[in-house]
Design an enzyme around this catalytic site. Sequence first.
Site, short mmCIF file in Angstrom:
data_model
loop_
_atom_site.label_atom_id
_atom_site.label_comp_id
_atom_site.label_asym_id
_atom_site.label_seq_id
_atom_site.Cartn_x
_atom_site.Cartn_y
_atom_site.Cartn_z
N THR A 45 0.96 -0.99 -0.08
CA THR A 45 0.18 0.01 0.07
C THR A 45 1.08 1.43 -0.10
O THR A 45 0.43 2.25 -0.73
CB THR A 45 -0.95 -0.12 1.17
OG1 THR A 45 -1.52 -1.31 1.27
CG2 THR A 45 -1.85 1.18 1.15
N TYR A 131 6.66 -12.60 3.08
CA TYR A 131 5.32 -12.46 2.53
C TYR A 131 5.22 -13.46 1.32
O TYR A 131 5.87 -13.41 0.54
CB TYR A 131 5.24 -11.05 1.73
CG TYR A 131 3.78 -10.39 1.63
CD1 TYR A 131 2.71 -11.33 1.82
CD2 TYR A 131 3.54 -9.06 1.41
CE1 TYR A 131 1.40 -10.44 1.45
CE2 TYR A 131 2.44 -8.65 0.99
CZ TYR A 131 1.33 -9.31 1.14
OH TYR A 131 0.15 -8.68 0.91
N LYS A 156 3.24 -14.35 6.20
CA LYS A 156 2.01 -13.61 5.72
C LYS A 156 1.57 -14.28 4.40
O LYS A 156 2.29 -14.07 3.51
CB LYS A 156 2.40 -12.11 5.60
CG LYS A 156 1.46 -11.13 5.11
CD LYS A 156 1.88 -9.78 5.27
CE LYS A 156 0.89 -8.92 4.28
NZ LYS A 156 0.51 -7.77 4.84
#
Length: 311
Positions: A45, A131, A156
Amino acid sequence: MFNGLLFFPITPYLDDGEVDLDELAAHIGRGVDAGAGGVFVACGTGEFSALEPGEYGEVVRAAVAAIGGRVPVYAGAGGPVRTARRFSDLAAAAGADGVLLLPPYLTEASGPGLVAYVREATREDLPAIVYNRANARFDERSAVAVAQLPQVIGFKDGAGDLDLMSRIVRAVRDEVDHNSFLFFNGMPTAEVTQRAYRAIGVPLYSSAAFAFAPRIALGYYDALEAGDLATLEALERSFYHPLARLRARGAGYAVSLIKAGVELAGHPSGGVRPPLTEVAPEHREELARILAAGLDALPDTVAADPMTTGR
Ligand SMILES: O=C([O-])C(=O)C[C@H](O)[C@@H](O)C(=O)[O-]
């Protein structure tokens, strides 16, 4: 260590396209004041992929200063392995508590290759969360191997394969740890899938929506914690599902829409850098309607939100 909803701030830009560090600090300060349980700066983001190392260092430093130790701050790192390591070093120098290791670019990778990438891209003295997303896809064996690295404290998932993820959670819990290793849901608009992730042992999730709709995101989080199905369904129907449908209407909208939302909430974002593109005007209008519907669906008990425009 992470207690509450995880905030993924945007990286705001000035009119000339440079990073707006003052607005970044204000954006992060508002999020922490509103109740974020951790801040992940310069990640997806936050347009990690659009920042050069000098800017990145300033962004992480500004975030660390704005947070002032109130909650943990993690920074994105990723790309070519030596570059990822350089970002890890910059994050450490800027005072981050850890890194979220994003995928390498432009290559496929095997399990052993990914384990080596994680080992070389991170620092032994700086906690890292791995991730699982895009070309960085772990299986049970490689997830267990990275979980055994002393610096790796969490995993994640942004791939959305719940069958595999439930096996990874079980394998890591059985073979490595126990209880303290952390699992995160990092799917786009993670709230949409969080009820399912929670059921397979993934209680933590990142919320991009929190950056522009903190009252809704916290209302959803509290409803999850309380098992308040009526509020969860009301917010999914009015806000999260329409937002996920709108997100699917533009490439890169997972980030562009969040920046448009920050503007709707009354704060400058400076738009996005290429290859992301701005949200089309009709989609911006739709986002405003979705935001209004989500706020209207909140139970009366949810406190007024300092980050939105006074609705
Ligand atoms: O790096 C990131 O921005 C993410 O992990 C993705 C988002 O926070 C995602 O979970 C979302 O869209 O809610």
